[in-house]
Design a protein around this motif. Structure first.
Motif, PDB file in Angstrom:
ATOM      1  N   ASN A  28      -1.692  -0.760   7.044  1.00 19.36           N
ATOM      2  CA  ASN A  28      -1.520  -2.204   7.245  1.00 19.36           C
ATOM      3  C   ASN A  28      -0.074  -2.646   7.023  1.00 19.36           C
ATOM      4  OD1 ASN A  28      -4.322  -2.453   7.712  1.00 19.36           O
ATOM      5  ND2 ASN A  28      -4.683  -2.532   5.514  1.00 19.36           N
ATOM      6  N   GLU A  29       0.849  -1.865   7.565  1.00 15.02           N
ATOM      7  CA  GLU A  29       2.289  -2.164   7.500  1.00 15.02           C
ATOM      8  C   GLU A  29       2.827  -2.169   6.071  1.00 15.02           C
ATOM      9  OE1 GLU A  29       3.405  -5.481   9.928  1.00 15.02           O
ATOM     10  OE2 GLU A  29       2.050  -4.876  11.533  1.00 15.02           O
ATOM     11  N   LYS A  30       2.160  -1.470   5.170  1.00 11.27           N
ATOM     12  CA  LYS A  30       2.629  -1.330   3.790  1.00 11.27           C
ATOM     13  C   LYS A  30       2.706   0.149   3.435  1.00 11.27           C
ATOM     14  CE  LYS A  30       0.813  -5.711   2.132  1.00 11.27           C
ATOM     15  NZ  LYS A  30       2.053  -6.424   1.983  1.00 11.27           N
ATOM     16  N   TRP A  32       1.826   2.758   0.754  1.00  6.79           N
ATOM     17  CA  TRP A  32       0.947   2.967  -0.389  1.00  6.79           C
ATOM     18  C   TRP A  32       1.364   4.248  -1.099  1.00  6.79           C
ATOM     19  CZ3 TRP A  32      -3.909   0.511  -1.711  1.00  6.79           C
ATOM     20  CH2 TRP A  32      -4.155  -0.640  -0.973  1.00  6.79           C
ATOM     21  N   VAL A  51      13.340  -1.534   1.525  1.00 10.17           N
ATOM     22  CA  VAL A  51      11.929  -1.887   1.683  1.00 10.17           C
ATOM     23  C   VAL A  51      11.635  -3.056   0.743  1.00 10.17           C
ATOM     24  CG1 VAL A  51       9.545  -1.079   1.438  1.00 10.17           C
ATOM     25  CG2 VAL A  51      11.314   0.487   2.281  1.00 10.17           C
ATOM     26  N   LYS A  53       9.682  -5.424  -1.780  1.00  7.12           N
ATOM     27  CA  LYS A  53       8.776  -5.089  -2.874  1.00  7.12           C
ATOM     28  C   LYS A  53       7.321  -5.362  -2.507  1.00  7.12           C
ATOM     29  CE  LYS A  53       8.238  -5.757  -7.825  1.00  7.12           C
ATOM     30  NZ  LYS A  53       8.779  -6.407  -9.018  1.00  7.12           N
ATOM     31  N   HIS A  54       7.064  -6.450  -1.770  1.00  7.29           N
ATOM     32  CA  HIS A  54       5.681  -6.772  -1.422  1.00  7.29           C
ATOM     33  C   HIS A  54       5.119  -5.855  -0.332  1.00  7.29           C
ATOM     34  CE1 HIS A  54       7.852  -9.354   1.516  1.00  7.29           C
ATOM     35  NE2 HIS A  54       6.838  -9.047   2.287  1.00  7.29           N
ATOM     36  N   ASP A  55       5.938  -4.958   0.214  1.00  3.32           N
ATOM     37  CA  ASP A  55       5.477  -3.976   1.196  1.00  3.32           C
ATOM     38  C   ASP A  55       5.153  -2.628   0.550  1.00  3.32           C
ATOM     39  OD1 ASP A  55       5.604  -5.715   3.338  1.00  3.32           O
ATOM     40  OD2 ASP A  55       7.649  -5.148   3.869  1.00  3.32           O
ATOM     41  N   ILE A  56       5.230  -2.561  -0.778  1.00  2.65           N
ATOM     42  CA  ILE A  56       4.941  -1.319  -1.513  1.00  2.65           C
ATOM     43  C   ILE A  56       3.719  -1.569  -2.388  1.00  2.65           C
ATOM     44  CG2 ILE A  56       5.800   0.349  -3.197  1.00  2.65           C
ATOM     45  CD1 ILE A  56       8.658  -0.509  -2.319  1.00  2.65           C
ATOM     46  N   VAL A  57       2.721  -0.689  -2.272  1.00  4.89           N
ATOM     47  CA  VAL A  57       1.505  -0.798  -3.079  1.00  4.89           C
ATOM     48  C   VAL A  57       1.385   0.464  -3.920  1.00  4.89           C
ATOM     49  CG1 VAL A  57      -1.010  -1.033  -3.027  1.00  4.89           C
ATOM     50  CG2 VAL A  57       0.382  -2.143  -1.256  1.00  4.89           C
ATOM     51  N   ARG A  66      -2.287  -3.773  -9.795  1.00  2.00           N
ATOM     52  CA  ARG A  66      -1.259  -3.830  -8.750  1.00  2.00           C
ATOM     53  C   ARG A  66      -0.594  -5.155  -8.804  1.00  2.00           C
ATOM     54  NH1 ARG A  66      -5.350  -1.711  -4.360  1.00  2.00           N
ATOM     55  NH2 ARG A  66      -5.764   0.267  -5.318  1.00  2.00           N
TER      56      ARG A  66
END
Length: 66
Positions: A28-30, A32, A51, A53-57, A66
């Motif tokens: 989903n474009e992140k 993980w 990158v 920060k909100h795109d890294i899980v 999380r």
């Protein structure tokens, strides 16, 4: 250069099992981070590379963490 992908456990014989030291997924474009058994802070390195920060899980943590 960073290569993103899934490293899977492979069994070559009953006595040899290979386990990943780092496991990243793109969902989903992140990005993980599913597993990281190294001393490298891969999330920090990704942020330093641009990158968001909100795109890294951090996938190995429970959703509440999380």
């Amino acid at each position: 250069m960073v290569t993103l992908g899934k490293l899977s456990t492979q069994q070559c014989s009953p006595s040899h099992v290979y386990r990943p030291i780092m496991h990243l997924d793109l969902k989903n474009e992140k990005i993980w981070i599913q597993q990281n058994t190294t001393e490298v802070d891969i999330a920090l390195e990704l942020i330093e590379m641009g990158v968001l920060k909100h795109d890294i899980v951090i996938g190995f943590n429970s959703p509440k963490m999380r």
